[in-house]
Motif scaffolding. Structure first.
Motif, short mmCIF file in Angstrom:
data_model
loop_
_atom_site.label_atom_id
_atom_site.label_comp_id
_atom_site.label_asym_id
_atom_site.label_seq_id
_atom_site.Cartn_x
_atom_site.Cartn_y
_atom_site.Cartn_z
N PHE A 1 0.83 -1.22 0.00
CA PHE A 1 0.00 0.00 0.00
C PHE A 1 0.86 1.27 0.00
O PHE A 1 0.43 2.34 0.40
CB PHE A 1 -1.01 0.00 1.15
N SER A 2 2.08 1.13 -0.52
CA SER A 2 2.94 2.29 -0.74
C SER A 2 2.69 2.86 -2.14
O SER A 2 2.30 2.14 -3.06
CB SER A 2 4.41 1.88 -0.62
N THR A 3 2.90 4.17 -2.28
CA THR A 3 2.84 4.78 -3.61
C THR A 3 4.23 5.15 -4.11
O THR A 3 4.37 5.84 -5.12
CB THR A 3 1.95 6.05 -3.60
N ASP A 4 5.25 4.70 -3.41
CA ASP A 4 6.64 4.96 -3.78
C ASP A 4 7.10 3.86 -4.73
O ASP A 4 7.21 2.70 -4.36
CB ASP A 4 7.51 4.97 -2.52
N ARG B 1 8.17 -0.33 -4.20
CA ARG B 1 7.30 -1.39 -4.71
C ARG B 1 7.88 -2.22 -5.85
O ARG B 1 7.59 -3.41 -5.97
CB ARG B 1 5.99 -0.77 -5.21
N ALA B 2 8.70 -1.59 -6.68
CA ALA B 2 9.12 -2.23 -7.93
C ALA B 2 9.78 -3.59 -7.70
O ALA B 2 10.67 -3.73 -6.86
CB ALA B 2 10.07 -1.31 -8.68
N ASP B 3 9.30 -4.59 -8.44
CA ASP B 3 9.87 -5.94 -8.46
C ASP B 3 9.64 -6.74 -7.17
O ASP B 3 10.29 -7.76 -6.96
CB ASP B 3 11.38 -5.91 -8.76
N PHE B 4 8.72 -6.28 -6.32
CA PHE B 4 8.46 -7.01 -5.08
C PHE B 4 7.06 -7.64 -5.05
O PHE B 4 6.65 -8.18 -4.03
CB PHE B 4 8.63 -6.09 -3.86
N GLY B 5 6.33 -7.57 -6.16
CA GLY B 5 5.00 -8.17 -6.20
C GLY B 5 5.07 -9.68 -6.29
O GLY B 5 6.16 -10.24 -6.44
#
Length: 402
Positions: A151-154, A158-162
């Motif tokens: 739920f971060s907008t940074d 977030r990138a590559d951690f989904g």
């Protein structure tokens, strides 16, 4: 090669590059000052992101830790120990709450708050299984676990951690209308920072926190205040929520709770909310350990006097007055904050936040940049006015191109 260069080269070779620290290698520290491996002194104007509210090597906290080190440091929660009850009781009293669930890091405490809110939603509010929703604010920073960055907008966080954890809705910070629209029958909590630190020390509009409190009461939704950076004296009050006369349903605490000595965090709330937990459902081997409790108890005792809050308020007024004079002169675009906490937006003509941080380091002052153009100023609350003024003089000199 100097001692600094050797240490940095070794760190670069053998540690993951998840940070980009300034090229200084600290060896010792006392109060608001740090000394590097070359013997150079630096004024600490970051205070470990507020973990060092009481300064480096605070004698009361070091003595409390030393005394406990000679007795017992860890039992796990499989057994009781003689510091635990006092810690929970006194922290709950400081917060005006009833129960404490101790953890170690801030992110652990936020995760605990999320789990607690969901369980409360299912067991108390009656939300259908698997449907609980938590509303958060854009530009938040609550930690770096998989759930929290969901739920971060940074983009960097977030990138590559989904894939990401569902169950969260993001609304603009400071927008009560958007928050009201986002709250549904399945909303169990609103999780907010009373002041957004990582975002650049963003203070919400006047009346926002009071409006959040009123709305959450009306909707039977928990108001969770993440006071990990803003709490425990930083803004001139024990909690930043106090500036609007607001008491949330749950405090999330960390950083300064461990006095810069050991990691200590906690979720503090009512018996109705924290009472939803049962043995085996959540825990931590080190959470609430004797050493942590001993240090945190001393932190609570120190905060009870009000002297640190008053110091942050008085020096904070001075800090913001001096920083405000820099706005409009072509070097600083804006200044925000409260107490001994400020975000300073550097004009592009003067360089990036990193540029200014490096130039300040060369003059013996340590700060941290964020979001490209902003530097954060958050010295230990024990800093003297003379040292604070000296640090501000160095900032003026850097902005003037000296």
């Amino acid at each position: 090669m100097s001692a600094t260069e050797r240490a940095i080269a070794s760190a670069e070779a053998h540690s993951a590059h998840n940070y980009h620290p300034l090229p200084v290698v600290v060896a010792t520290a006392d109060g608001a000052w740090m000394t590097d491996v070359e013997g150079r002194r630096f004024l600490d104007m970051l205070a470990g992101y507020s973990a060092l509210n009481f300064g480096h090597g605070n004698r009361r906290l070091i003595d409390a830790a030393k005394a406990q080190l000679e007795r017992v440091t860890l039992t796990s929660r499989a057994f009781h120990h003689d510091r635990f009850a006092d810690f929970c009781t006194q922290l709950a009293e400081l917060c005006g709450m009833e129960m404490v669930l101790p953890m170690n890091t801030g992110a652990e405490a936020v995760e605990t708050a999320v789990k607690t809110a969901r369980k409360w939603g299912y067991r108390v509010k009656g939300v259908p299984p698997g449907q609980a929703k938590i509303v958060v604010a854009a530009n938040n920073f609550h930690g770096r676990t998989t759930t929290i960055i969901s739920f971060s907008t940074d983009a960097e966080a977030r990138a590559d951690f989904g894939p990401y954890t569902p169950g969260f809705e993001i609304v603009p910070y400071g927008d009560l209308t958007a928050l009201q629209a986002a709250c549904s029958a399945n909303t169990v909590a609103v999780l907010l920072e009373p002041i957004q630190g990582e975002a650049g020390v963003l203070v919400p509009p006047a009346g926002y926190l009071a409006g959040v409190r009123e709305l959450t009461r009306e909707r039977n939704v928990l108001f969770i205040a993440d006071e990990i950076q803003s709490g425990l004296g930083r803004t001139g009050r024990t909690f930043a929520c106090e500036h609007e006369g607001v008491v949330p349903d749950m405090y999330v605490l960390g950083k300064a709770l461990g006095g810069g000595v050991v990691p200590v965090s906690a979720v503090v709330s009512s018996s109705e909310v924290l009472g939803v937990h049962r043995p085996g459902e959540h825990g931590s081997t080190f959470g609430g350990n004797p050493l942590a409790c001993a240090v945190a108890l001393e932190v609570v005792t120190m905060l009870r006097t009000g002297e640190f809050q008053q110091r942050a308020s008085e020096l904070g007024d001075h800090l913001h007055h001096e920083l405000g004079l820099l706005v409009g002169g072509g070097a600083v675009d804006a200044v925000r904050g409260r107490g001994l906490w400020a975000g300073v937006d550097i004009a592009p003509s003067r360089g990036t936040g990193r540029d200014i941080s490096e130039k300040l380091m060369d003059r013996g002052v340590l700060v941290k940049d964020t979001h490209g153009s902003t530097i954060r100023i958050a010295p230990p609350l024990v800093i003297s006015k003379e040292d604070l003024d000296w640090g501000l003089d160095q900032l003026r000199a850097v902005l003037a191109g000296e």
